[in-house]
Design a protein around this motif. Structure first.
Motif, mmCIF file in Angstrom:
data_model
loop_
_atom_site.group_PDB
_atom_site.id
_atom_site.type_symbol
_atom_site.label_atom_id
_atom_site.label_comp_id
_atom_site.label_asym_id
_atom_site.label_seq_id
_atom_site.Cartn_x
_atom_site.Cartn_y
_atom_site.Cartn_z
ATOM 1 N N LEU A 38 -31.710 14.876 -12.601
ATOM 2 C CA LEU A 38 -30.915 15.081 -11.394
ATOM 3 C C LEU A 38 -29.797 14.047 -11.293
ATOM 4 C CD1 LEU A 38 -30.590 16.512 -8.603
ATOM 5 C CD2 LEU A 38 -32.076 14.732 -7.679
ATOM 6 N N LEU A 39 -30.116 12.770 -11.483
ATOM 7 C CA LEU A 39 -29.119 11.714 -11.301
ATOM 8 C C LEU A 39 -28.122 11.664 -12.448
ATOM 9 C CD1 LEU A 39 -31.373 8.879 -9.846
ATOM 10 C CD2 LEU A 39 -29.751 10.324 -8.632
ATOM 11 N N GLU A 40 -28.572 12.003 -13.646
ATOM 12 C CA GLU A 40 -27.649 11.961 -14.779
ATOM 13 C C GLU A 40 -26.648 13.113 -14.744
ATOM 14 O OE1 GLU A 40 -29.897 11.529 -18.370
ATOM 15 O OE2 GLU A 40 -30.267 9.402 -18.010
ATOM 16 N N LEU A 41 -26.850 14.069 -13.825
ATOM 17 C CA LEU A 41 -25.853 15.125 -13.632
ATOM 18 C C LEU A 41 -24.651 14.605 -12.851
ATOM 19 C CD1 LEU A 41 -28.141 18.130 -12.585
ATOM 20 C CD2 LEU A 41 -26.966 17.836 -14.766
ATOM 21 N N ARG A 42 -24.764 13.426 -12.266
ATOM 22 C CA ARG A 42 -23.692 12.926 -11.393
ATOM 23 C C ARG A 42 -23.274 11.504 -11.729
ATOM 24 N NH1 ARG A 42 -27.353 14.103 -6.252
ATOM 25 N NH2 ARG A 42 -27.497 15.983 -7.471
ATOM 26 N N GLY A 43 -23.288 11.187 -13.023
ATOM 27 C CA GLY A 43 -22.684 9.943 -13.468
ATOM 28 C C GLY A 43 -23.550 8.708 -13.390
ATOM 29 N N TYR A 44 -24.840 8.839 -13.063
ATOM 30 C CA TYR A 44 -25.731 7.687 -13.111
ATOM 31 C C TYR A 44 -26.111 7.400 -14.560
ATOM 32 C CZ TYR A 44 -26.942 7.027 -8.141
ATOM 33 O OH TYR A 44 -26.927 6.719 -6.804
ATOM 34 N N GLU A 45 -26.445 6.139 -14.822
ATOM 35 C CA GLU A 45 -26.993 5.748 -16.118
ATOM 36 C C GLU A 45 -28.415 5.252 -15.889
ATOM 37 O OE1 GLU A 45 -25.929 2.870 -19.936
ATOM 38 O OE2 GLU A 45 -25.014 2.478 -17.984
ATOM 39 N N SER A 46 -29.323 5.656 -16.764
ATOM 40 C CA SER A 46 -30.727 5.269 -16.599
ATOM 41 C C SER A 46 -31.094 4.152 -17.566
ATOM 42 C CB SER A 46 -31.645 6.470 -16.830
ATOM 43 O OG SER A 46 -31.536 6.952 -18.155
ATOM 44 N N PHE A 47 -32.037 3.320 -17.122
ATOM 45 C CA PHE A 47 -32.573 2.230 -17.941
ATOM 46 C C PHE A 47 -34.090 2.314 -17.906
ATOM 47 C CE2 PHE A 47 -28.629 0.954 -16.069
ATOM 48 C CZ PHE A 47 -27.942 0.290 -17.073
ATOM 49 N N ARG A 63 -42.827 6.268 -11.481
ATOM 50 C CA ARG A 63 -43.518 7.221 -12.359
ATOM 51 C C ARG A 63 -42.753 7.419 -13.665
ATOM 52 N NH1 ARG A 63 -47.634 10.603 -12.346
ATOM 53 N NH2 ARG A 63 -47.566 12.547 -13.507
ATOM 54 N N GLU A 64 -41.434 7.516 -13.594
ATOM 55 C CA GLU A 64 -40.624 7.713 -14.791
ATOM 56 C C GLU A 64 -40.321 6.399 -15.509
ATOM 57 O OE1 GLU A 64 -37.334 10.636 -14.546
ATOM 58 O OE2 GLU A 64 -37.960 10.897 -12.459
ATOM 59 N N ARG A 65 -40.649 5.277 -14.844
ATOM 60 C CA ARG A 65 -40.370 3.945 -15.384
ATOM 61 C C ARG A 65 -38.879 3.799 -15.695
ATOM 62 N NH1 ARG A 65 -45.462 1.582 -18.852
ATOM 63 N NH2 ARG A 65 -47.091 2.319 -17.438
ATOM 64 N N LEU A 66 -38.071 4.198 -14.732
ATOM 65 C CA LEU A 66 -36.627 4.157 -14.903
ATOM 66 C C LEU A 66 -35.956 3.578 -13.667
ATOM 67 C CD1 LEU A 66 -35.974 7.708 -16.441
ATOM 68 C CD2 LEU A 66 -35.758 5.532 -17.637
ATOM 69 N N ILE A 67 -34.860 2.850 -13.906
ATOM 70 C CA ILE A 67 -33.957 2.474 -12.831
ATOM 71 C C ILE A 67 -32.601 3.087 -13.167
ATOM 72 C CG2 ILE A 67 -33.496 0.253 -13.957
ATOM 73 C CD1 ILE A 67 -32.824 -0.879 -11.189
ATOM 74 N N PHE A 68 -31.901 3.549 -12.140
ATOM 75 C CA PHE A 68 -30.619 4.226 -12.307
ATOM 76 C C PHE A 68 -29.540 3.442 -11.572
ATOM 77 C CE2 PHE A 68 -34.121 7.162 -12.247
ATOM 78 C CZ PHE A 68 -33.898 7.999 -13.322
ATOM 79 N N LEU A 69 -28.386 3.260 -12.233
ATOM 80 C CA LEU A 69 -27.249 2.566 -11.635
ATOM 81 C C LEU A 69 -25.997 3.405 -11.819
ATOM 82 C CD1 LEU A 69 -27.891 -1.031 -13.068
ATOM 83 C CD2 LEU A 69 -28.638 -0.135 -10.862
ATOM 84 N N ILE A 124 -23.293 10.530 -19.009
ATOM 85 C CA ILE A 124 -22.868 9.464 -19.917
ATOM 86 C C ILE A 124 -23.678 9.645 -21.197
ATOM 87 C CG2 ILE A 124 -22.726 6.984 -20.305
ATOM 88 C CD1 ILE A 124 -22.599 6.622 -17.270
ATOM 89 N N PHE A 125 -23.029 10.124 -22.251
ATOM 90 C CA PHE A 125 -23.680 10.325 -23.542
ATOM 91 C C PHE A 125 -23.491 9.075 -24.394
ATOM 92 C CE2 PHE A 125 -22.499 14.612 -22.130
ATOM 93 C CZ PHE A 125 -23.710 15.275 -22.263
ATOM 94 N N LYS A 126 -24.561 8.646 -25.068
ATOM 95 C CA LYS A 126 -24.514 7.427 -25.869
ATOM 96 C C LYS A 126 -24.620 7.758 -27.355
ATOM 97 C CE LYS A 126 -26.488 4.633 -22.160
ATOM 98 N NZ LYS A 126 -27.546 3.690 -21.751
ATOM 99 N N LEU A 127 -23.647 7.257 -28.129
ATOM 100 C CA LEU A 127 -23.636 7.472 -29.564
ATOM 101 C C LEU A 127 -24.324 6.319 -30.284
ATOM 102 C CD1 LEU A 127 -20.904 8.897 -28.330
ATOM 103 C CD2 LEU A 127 -20.467 9.324 -30.756
#
Length: 469
Positions: free
Chosen positions: A111-120, A237-243, A271-274
């Protein structure tokens, strides 16, 4: 989401013939639907989902999903209406219900990565959250701490990273007391794509609050001020933080007007990472038949082709699973809030109160109203010992210790009957109580409780979500 089903003129005629408008609908529900008429005078009630130059996607009353209807089979009046129709910013209740149902499988990350968030991905150090980053180009471990008012550096690490240290004429405070601190100039903090530049940050000896023989788990603490600025979302639960990288000190994204009033709506990209360390901001719009090549539409509208093996494993997996149906799915689901998504999954949602950079949530302790400080930096929940007695907890002797930035302080094993937030219940547990300034709260709602209840914290919505397992 299943693709919309195209209807021929004949199929539409059959559909119009069998659909009957249900009588007695409430006015609010009736207003969501419009009566459409075909060229032969037959009618149906529907909500417009989307349109093209030749078709319209209609959510027809009584049907599960939208249907594609050729414009040429509709009356002139309807065609004129559709010519001027603009998709509403907020979908109707009928559409939202359908989209929610179709988006049930969506994760917070998707959901968040559809709107420019990056997950860690964070790792647990006991119950604390650690994410990787860079400080002045040096690898660093950052403790994510909603209970910390400010961001703080470990002074020995700050020196190693080449920071310019000031005099130790400041003071930082924790549950163990106070400790001397100094301001230091930090040229650059990097958390993924998020940059924080030219910052004046406090530093202190973080080992001061450790039990003897323990190793320091963090090089720096990310406090509530930075988390709020970057619209952080934390999902246990997902062990993720989003910024949101666009909210950092270098938010410029090519193709986006930073001064636009609707700037948020423009951050409709991933944000796709190569593998070479570079990033691409855009939407995945096409894939070849073999699944080895994809096309990404960049935020400036340019389309570029890539082979999927150039991307990091998580993005490569997303690309291999991608289909054209995913475009419609994402288009419909991107307007959901975290609250919409988690409510579907049985989470309870709570308003939080922000005081300074701290977050508080209302609940009860042993049946009486209480307020708790939400603190991801605390391994264990902790009561103020005076208030623990007042709330009829069983407080033992002060023969234990709690540790924090200010050193250590005596504590007592404390048994409580119930801690309730909403309908979530933690009962008959033992935690520690200590003498510390808890301000308007009875104490700290720590990582132990939040990990148990799959907590999600959203700074933008200022909400806490919990789910009893």
């Amino acid at each position: 989401m299943k693709p919309a089903i195209p209807l021929s003129g004949r199929a539409l005629a059959l559909l119009l013939a069998v659909l009957v408008v249900t009588a007695g609908l409430g006015s609010a529900q009736a207003e969501e639907y419009r009566t459409f008429t075909d060229t032969k005078g037959r009618t149906l009630e529907a909500v417009v989902v989307s349109k093209t130059d030749t078709t319209v996607s209609l959510l027809i009353k009584g049907r599960e999903g939208p249907a594609e209807v050729p414009l040429k089979v509709l009356s002139r009046k309807d065609r004129e209406f559709l010519k001027s129709w603009i998709r509403p910013e907020v979908p109707s209740a009928a559409l939202k219900k359908i989209f929610l149902k179709k988006c049930r499988t969506l994760t917070v990350r998707e959901l968040l990565e559809l709107r420019g968030y990056e997950s860690f991905k964070f790792t647990f150090a006991n119950n604390s959250l650690i994410i990787p980053g860079l400080l002045n180009g040096k690898k660093a471990r950052f403790l994510v701490d909603t209970g910390a008012h400010n961001t703080i550096l470990h002074d020995a690490f700050a020196k190693e990273a080449g920071c310019k240290m000031g005099p130790y004429d400041e003071v930082v405070a924790g549950v163990g007391g106070t400790a001397p601190a100094a301001y230091t100039k930090v040229d650059r903090i990097q958390l993924g794509e998020t940059l924080l530049l030219d910052k004046k940050i406090l530093c202190t000896d973080l080992t001061n609050g450790l039990p003897e023989g323990s190793k320091l788990k963090e090089d720096a603490i990310i406090g509530g001020g930075v988390l709020a600025r970057l619209d952080a979302v934390i999902s246990y639960r997902e062990r993720l933080i989003f910024l949101r990288p666009d909210l950092g000190d270098k938010p410029e994204v090519k193709g986006v007007d930073a001064e636009a009033e609707d700037k948020d709506s423009q951050f409709d990209f991933r944000i796709f990472k190569l593998k070479d360390g570079s990033t691409i901001r855009g939407k995945l719009v096409a894939k070849n038949e073999s699944g080895t090549g994809i096309t990404i539409e960049l935020v400036n509208g340019e389309k570029r082709g890539f082979t999927v093996d150039r991307f990091k494993p998580e993005d490569e997996l997303l690309m291999r699973r991608w289909s054209k149906d995913a475009v419609a799915f994402e288009k419909n689901c991107k307007d959901l809030t975290v609250r919409d998504l988690l409510t579907m999954r049985g989470y309870q949602s709570f308003d939080t109160e922000r005081k300074g950079n701290h977050i508080y949530v209302d609940g009860s302790l042993n049946g009486d109203d209480a307020k708790f400080l939400v603190d991801t930096g605390a391994d264990g929940s902790l009561f103020n010992v005076e208030l623990a007695n007042r709330y009829r907890c069983e407080v033992g002797p002060m023969d234990q210790w709690v540790y924090g930035i200010g050193g250590r302080a005596p504590a007592a094993v404390t048994k409580f009957k119930s801690v309730i937030v909403g309908k979530t219940l933690i009962e008959n547990r033992r935690i520690l109580s200590a003498e510390f300034s808890s301000r308007d709260s009875v104490g700290i709602y720590g990582g132990d409780f939040m990990r148990e209840l799959d907590a999600v914290i959203t700074y933008r919505e200022m909400r806490l979500f919990l789910r009893q397992r």
